[in-house]
Design an enzyme around this catalytic site. Structure first.
Site, PDB file in Angstrom:
ATOM      1  N   GLN A 385       0.832  -1.208   0.000  1.00  0.00           N
ATOM      2  CA  GLN A 385       0.000   0.000   0.000  1.00  0.00           C
ATOM      3  C   GLN A 385       0.870   1.264   0.000  1.00  0.00           C
ATOM      4  OE1 GLN A 385      -0.219  -2.557   2.132  1.00  0.00           O
ATOM      5  NE2 GLN A 385      -2.359  -3.167   2.456  1.00  0.00           N
ATOM      6  N   GLN A 407      -0.304  -0.125  -5.845  1.00  0.00           N
ATOM      7  CA  GLN A 407      -1.396  -0.539  -4.957  1.00  0.00           C
ATOM      8  C   GLN A 407      -1.931   0.665  -4.178  1.00  0.00           C
ATOM      9  OE1 GLN A 407      -0.548  -3.950  -2.531  1.00  0.00           O
ATOM     10  NE2 GLN A 407      -2.398  -3.732  -1.287  1.00  0.00           N
ATOM     11  N   ASP A 408      -3.279   0.812  -4.181  1.00  0.00           N
ATOM     12  CA  ASP A 408      -3.949   1.873  -3.413  1.00  0.00           C
ATOM     13  C   ASP A 408      -3.590   3.276  -3.899  1.00  0.00           C
ATOM     14  OD1 ASP A 408      -4.942  -0.235  -2.004  1.00  0.00           O
ATOM     15  OD2 ASP A 408      -4.134   0.340  -0.074  1.00  0.00           O
ATOM     16  N   ASP A 429      -6.472  -2.704  -6.058  1.00  0.00           N
ATOM     17  CA  ASP A 429      -7.387  -1.803  -5.326  1.00  0.00           C
ATOM     18  C   ASP A 429      -7.043  -0.336  -5.556  1.00  0.00           C
ATOM     19  OD1 ASP A 429      -8.202  -4.261  -4.270  1.00  0.00           O
ATOM     20  OD2 ASP A 429      -7.036  -4.016  -2.446  1.00  0.00           O
ATOM     21  N   ARG A 497     -13.341  -5.587  -6.014  1.00  0.00           N
ATOM     22  CA  ARG A 497     -13.596  -6.629  -5.026  1.00  0.00           C
ATOM     23  C   ARG A 497     -14.077  -5.958  -3.744  1.00  0.00           C
ATOM     24  NH1 ARG A 497      -7.838  -8.792  -2.556  1.00  0.00           N
ATOM     25  NH2 ARG A 497      -6.776  -6.775  -2.349  1.00  0.00           N
TER      26      ARG A 497
END
Length: 591
Positions: A385, A407-408, A429, A497
């Site tokens: 993250q 990520q993120d 994500d 998700r």
């Protein structure tokens, strides 16, 4: 001297008897009067005592009736919540209940004020933990400080919700009241989750989390109860208003109508309508402006100003972490173009940050605007993250901006947000959070992750069915970056998700290329949230838009009704008609 006998003999019998009789009668009369007075006094005392007892009994009966009525109102109000027993037990024994509660609105205000006490208790507990700094790792200390920040935001939101309720329903339209109240309490709930999420990265972190969980979860449940009651109250009032209007819908700002909030000055209207914006200060890395760093410019901005404060950021790469705090609303960043003006840093979880604190830029102050600028986290795909920008600013908007990381990438943390013509790229994500976020005409790109990883465009974090939050991607382009395109088959990419139990994401009227796997959506952890989430698709086009092979989860739906899809447009979903015109950015309120 006469003897007694002689005296008696010389006295008349009748005279003596008369005297004796009069004397006895006088004594009896006096005794009777005394007895009568005593009886009257006793009667008066009894009357007073009886009256006092009667008044006391009446007062006691009235008090019991008042408490009973208040309890009935509380129980009725609590019946609409997810945790009715907690709702009632929390409020039923409050000393001022009978005097404070005469309506459902009173119950909600009392509930919010009561919740504040538990938030303050959590605050005290976390400060005590921080006093033992040597007992924690650097990330744990960072996470505890994250909790303190979210507590400040929670207290502010609860206070604002009470203030709004005290003015309800006359201060503004019912729709505005409802949306503002639900936004405030939805965000308050999210702050509790954010605190706990900071202790999710390893086993040692989770031990600290266990110690905090009870207090944070209690506040979240209390907020959930208040939110459910707010929704019940406002839904009923709006339905009644519509009925009084003869079934006609309440007036909404038309898609092509240009409206401005009353509080916005004529000067600010001209400023926002203009294609060029006159800055208050200029940031230039070469020293040609007022400041060399963006952080310095933000620090110099006025606090709690109602006037738009424009920070011009000249072309260049600014290597820094920037925070626009909650006490600095109405700040606007204006760059020299998405390609030319870049703010970048590389905080990340692997190197000891929390997800929350890893953001290169954190925009929290209300009504934050940005255009023609890129926010980047350059930590790379192996650092897990690593957020490019975290947005908790209510009524915030971004135009022609870039959000680039892995990520993120984009943390749509809380509150109402709008993105127009932006470029967003990442891997896992890469659009996540629990704000109410609308995207229009954006270019959303999955990029190449590490071997064995899958790409998830979204991970939405709604924890409660009454929260007015979600991610809506409308009229956008969803595709792959140039480094992913040649190896699509090695790195499956999905629309999203479910990060939390009631995750909500809608993709509509967008171009979806073959970057998206035919299943469309992916599990978070087994069957978690598959029945409670809401994932919808409406009238998308492109090779990845075919829904015939989509997941068959209970929570997934192909939307076919325009009226249902309308609920996810900016005009309805983020109450855009009341604030998007003030941004000066292009937008569409409807389908």
């Amino acid at each position: 001297m006469r003897s007694i006998k002689g005296f008696l003999a010389g006295t008349s019998d009748s005279g003596y008897e008369t005297t004796l009789t009069l004397t006895l009668w006088k004594k009896k009369k006096q005794l009777l009067l005394t007895l009568l007075a005593a009886l009257l006094l006793i009667a008066a005392v009894i009357g007073v005592v009886t009256g006092v007892k009667s008044r006391n009994n009446n007062s006691k009966a009235a008090s019991i009736h008042q408490v009973s009525t208040a309890h009935a109102i509380v129980k009725s109000s609590c019946s609409s919540t997810l945790y009715p027993d907690l709702c009632f037990s929390t409020l039923a024994n409050i000393p001022e209940l009978a005097k404070s509660v005469t309506s459902q609105k009173d119950v909600i205000i009392l509930s919010l004020n009561r919740t504040t006490i538990d938030v303050q208790s959590n605050n005290l507990g976390i400060k005590k933990l921080l006093a033992r700094r040597k007992a924690f790792t650097e990330r744990q200390k960072t996470a505890l400080n994250d909790c303190l920040e979210t507590i400040v935001e929670t207290l502010y939101n609860l206070h604002q919700a009470v203030k709004d309720l005290e003015e309800y329903p006359s201060k503004k339209s019912l729709t505005e009241h409802a949306d503002d109240l639900k936004t405030l309490v939805s965000a308050a709930m999210t702050y509790q989750e954010t605190c706990l999420d900071g202790f999710s990265h390893d086993k040692a972190d989770r031990l600290v989390r266990n110690g905090l969980q009870k207090g944070q979860v209690l506040v979240e449940k209390l907020c959930s109860n208040a939110l459910a009651m707010i929704k019940n109250l406002t839904d009923a009032d709006m339905a009644n208003e519509m009925e009084l209007a003869g079934g006609r819908k309440l007036k909404e700002l038309d898609e092509n109508e240009s409206g401005w909030p009353e509080w916005l000055s004529a000067g600010d209207r001209r400023l926002l309508q203009s294609s060029t914006v006159t800055p208050d200060v200029v940031v230039a890395a070469d020293g040609s402006g007022n400041f060399r760093s963006v952080s310095e410019a933000v620090a110099a901005a006025p606090q709690r100003s109602s006037r738009r404060y424009v920070i011009r950021i000249k072309a260049g790469v600014y290597r820094e972490n920037v925070e626009v705090p909650s006490n600095k609303p109405n700040i606007m960043f204006v760059g020299d173009g998405r390609i030319n003006t870049i703010i970048t840093a590389s905080l990340n979880v692997v190197d000891g940050s929390t997800t929350f604190r890893s953001a290169t830029v954190a925009a929290v102050g209300e009504s934050f605007l940005a255009r023609d600028i890129t926010f980047q986290n350059a930590a790379g795909p192996s650092k897990h993250q690593a957020v490019a920008i975290r947005v908790g600013s209510d009524l915030s908007a971004f135009y022609r901006c870039g959000m680039i990381a892995y990520q993120d990438t984009l943390y749509v943390h809380t509150n109402r947000q709008f993105y127009a013509n932006c470029y967003i790229a990442g891997t896992i994500d890469f659009i996540f959070g629990n704000g109410a976020a609308s995207f229009q005409h954006c270019d959303i790109r999955a990029r190449r992750p590490n071997p064995g990883q899958k790409n998830m465009v979204t991970a939405q974090g709604r924890t409660d069915p009454n929260q007015n939050t979600g991610i809506v991607i409308q009229k956008c382009n969803i595709d792959a970056t140039s480094d992913l395109r040649p190896v699509l088959s090695d790195f499956p990419t999905y629309l999203g998700r479910p990060w939390k139990e009631y995750s909500r994401t809608v993709v509509m009227q967008s171009t979806v290329t073959d970057v998206i796997n035919p299943a469309g959506w992916y599990e978070w952890d087994g069957n978690f949230a598959l029945d409670t989430l809401f994932y919808g698709e409406y009238r998308n086009t492109g090779a990845g838009a075919d829904t015939s092979r989509r997941v068959t989860w209970r929570g997934f739906k192909v939307i076919t009704s325009a009226s249902e899809a309308e609920a996810y447009t900016p005009g309805r979903f983020i109450d855009g008609g009341n604030w998007l015109p003030s941004t000066g950015f292009p937008y569409s309120l409807g389908l």
